[in-house]
Each structure stands twice: as C-alpha cells, then as structure tokens.
Design an enzyme around this catalytic site. Structure first.
Site, PDB file in Angstrom:
ATOM      1  N   SER A  31      44.542 107.157  72.741  1.00 40.04           N
ATOM      2  CA  SER A  31      44.636 105.727  73.055  1.00 40.04           C
ATOM      3  C   SER A  31      43.371 104.939  72.726  1.00 40.04           C
ATOM      4  O   SER A  31      43.456 103.745  72.435  1.00 40.04           O
ATOM      5  CB  SER A  31      44.933 105.545  74.547  1.00 40.04           C
ATOM      6  N   GLY A  64      47.548 109.048  74.911  1.00 43.65           N
ATOM      7  CA  GLY A  64      47.881 110.201  75.736  1.00 43.65           C
ATOM      8  C   GLY A  64      47.849 111.546  75.025  1.00 43.65           C
ATOM      9  O   GLY A  64      48.208 112.555  75.630  1.00 43.65           O
ATOM     10  N   ASN A  96      41.810 113.518  76.403  1.00 39.62           N
ATOM     11  CA  ASN A  96      42.964 114.144  77.079  1.00 39.62           C
ATOM     12  C   ASN A  96      42.959 115.668  76.965  1.00 39.62           C
ATOM     13  O   ASN A  96      43.973 116.317  77.236  1.00 39.62           O
ATOM     14  CB  ASN A  96      44.271 113.600  76.485  1.00 39.62           C
ATOM     15  N   ASP A 215      39.893 100.173  83.415  1.00 36.86           N
ATOM     16  CA  ASP A 215      39.417 101.503  83.822  1.00 36.86           C
ATOM     17  C   ASP A 215      38.148 101.793  83.020  1.00 36.86           C
ATOM     18  O   ASP A 215      37.667 100.934  82.295  1.00 36.86           O
ATOM     19  CB  ASP A 215      40.506 102.557  83.574  1.00 36.86           C
ATOM     20  N   HIS A 218      39.437 102.604  78.499  1.00 31.88           N
ATOM     21  CA  HIS A 218      40.116 101.773  77.493  1.00 31.88           C
ATOM     22  C   HIS A 218      39.438 100.428  77.314  1.00 31.88           C
ATOM     23  O   HIS A 218      39.216  99.709  78.281  1.00 31.88           O
ATOM     24  CB  HIS A 218      41.585 101.599  77.885  1.00 31.88           C
TER      25      HIS A 218
END
Ligand SMILES: *[C@@H]1O[C@H](CO)[C@@H](O)[C@H](O)[C@H]1NC(C)=O
Ligand SMILES: *[C@@H]1O[C@H](CO)[C@@H](O)[C@H](O)[C@H]1NC(C)=O
Length: 259
Positions: A31, A64, A96, A215, A218
C-alpha cells in the site's frame, strides 16, 4: 567476398534480443507504493515516480501484500510474463512481512531467517511452503533477470519517525534483508528507507506528522510525492546505472545527498 551483414537468422535474433528503446518500469510492492495508498485519502509513492522518469511506470503494487502473498497470488509471475528485454522492475516489501508463520496467520508472514529456511503451513485450506523474505525477493529477481529485464530491490518506506515526538531512526529487519538480497544477487539496491528518513529529519515533526493523516504508515498525497523524490535520490546514489539514465532531473536539482 564475405558479407559484413548478419545472416537473416542472426539479424532476427539480434533484433529480438535488443533492449527496447522505450522500457517500462514495473512496481511490485504494498500500500505504501500502490495506487490509492492505504485508502482514506492516502496515496502510494509509486503514483509519483512517473514525474521523475522519462519512461512509463506501471504501478502494480497492491495494498496489504507481502513478499509471500504477492508471490502466492501469482503477482510476480504476472509481471515476469509481461516484462520485455530492458524493462525495469522495482521490488519493495516489508510492511506486511512481519509476524511468524502459523496456521492462523494472515498469509503474509514470511518464514523466519534470511536463507533457504522453509516453513510448512496451511493457508486458506491449502498446504503452503513458506520461504524467507530474501528467498522470495531473490526468486522474483532471478525470474526477471532471466527475461532480460532489470530487477531492482528497494528497502521499504519508514513509518513516521516522529511518532514518539522526537526523531527516531528505527529500521525494521526487512531493510537489512533487502540489502542482503542485493549483496547476494549483485543486483542494484535502493536505500529508500534511509533516504526518506533523511528527507523527514530535515523537515521536522510538524511537517512529517502532517504526512500521516490516519496512521504511522500511509502517506498523504504530498508526502507520497516526497517519498518518490527520495527514491530518485536513492537511484542516483546507487549502482542502478541503467535506470539513472531515465531520470529527467539533473542530479544537482535533486534534494539531499548520498548516504
Ligand atoms: C552488504 O554489503 C555492504 C557492502 O559490502 C555491507 O556494508 C553491508 O553490511 C552488507 N549488508 C548485508 C545485510 O549483508
Ligand atoms: C523532477 O522534476 C519533475 C518536474 O519538475 C518533478 O515533478 C519531480 O518531483 C522531480 N524529481 C525530483 C527527484 O526532484
């Protein structure tokens, strides 16, 4: 008299093997690189890379994903089937990839270690042999090289280094692993994590905190552009000389210095 021209089969072979004059850059990642970023108004840096290059960029990053799930879903294979001689593939994972392999994991965690270790598991009802992070990346890079294209491994982006209030450089293990893959394969490595952090340190907490609306991972669009510029700083400081030729900016005009 001996002809100096190539025979027809040799000519055809040389044309087929010739690097394309208009290579494409493919992006494989998560992402932080992907179109639409992590959603909710964020954006991936891959969407801004085109402004610094004279050749097209295809952003095949998907939110993801890890090195493991990108592999399992056939996404590296899809890129490998598309690349032509002379194309580039930039591979950047890590966000991830953490955690440990268990039958109830999310299908993203890599097997622990940096070598040929494997973990036998089951994901979504299907038996799966999970590899280490470096093994997945190395496998993808070798398949890309076999097609005559140029894979480049890049370290992941940092999370907001001002998260605790003061600047903290804290590289996850996947940063070192990305460099390790480059050391082993002798293929180019971009110090993306290091360059983004250097850009952020210069800007300070207020500006950088504003980069992270939701967050610590991102980025907002303006910051995705900055993260792309930091990547280009890494490119001109790296041994990825073939990609350097396609950077539209003069080195002097690019922010920062080599780390
Ligand atoms: C990779 O090689 C460089 C240069 O020799 C070295 O400084 C670095 O520690 C190596 N990194 C890893 C992770 O092996
Ligand atoms: C290169 O120049 C373009 C056009 O001005 C700009 O959008 C881009 O951000 C620049 N890249 C870098 C790395 O400075």
């Amino acid at each position: 008299m001996r002809s100096s021209f190539l025979s027809l089969p040799a000519l055809v072979a040389s044309v087929l093997a010739a690097p394309t004059t208009h290579p494409t850059v493919y992006l494989a990642g998560d992402s932080t690189m992907a179109p639409g970023g992590g959603g909710s108004g964020t954006q991936g840096w891959g969407e801004y890379l085109q402004y610094s290059l004279s050749i097209p960029v295809v952003d095949s990053a998907i939110a993801g994903r890890s090195a493991r799930s990108y592999t399992r879903e056939g996404r590296f294979d899809a890129i490998v089937s598309k690349v032509k001689v002379g194309d580039f593939v930039i591979i950047e994972f890590g966000h991830n990839d953490g955690g440990s392999v268990t039958p109830t994991d999310n299908g993203r965690s890599d097997c622990a270690g940096t070598g040929t270790e494997t973990c036998a598991t089951t994901y979504d009802g299907v038996a799966e042999t999970v590899l280490t992070f470096p093994a997945y990346i190395e496998k993808a890079m070798n398949s890309i090289t076999a097609k005559g294209a140029h894979p480049i491994v890049s370290s992941q982006t940092p999370n907001n280094p001002f998260e605790t209030g003061t600047y903290l450089y804290s590289a996850p293990r996947f940063v070192e692993y990305a460099q390790l893959v480059s050391n082993v394969t002798k293929l180019p490595y971009i110090q993306h994590f290091e360059q983004v952090d250097a850009f952020y340190e210069t800007r300070g907490a207020t500006t950088v905190n504003a980069c992270y609306p939701n967050d610590h991972t991102h980025t907002a669009a303006e910051c995705a552009a900055l993260v792309a510029q930091a990547f280009i700083r890494g490119v001109v400081c790296s041994d990825a000389t073939r990609l350097q030729r396609h950077v539209v900016n003069s080195t002097a005009s690019i922010e920062g210095s080599c780390i």
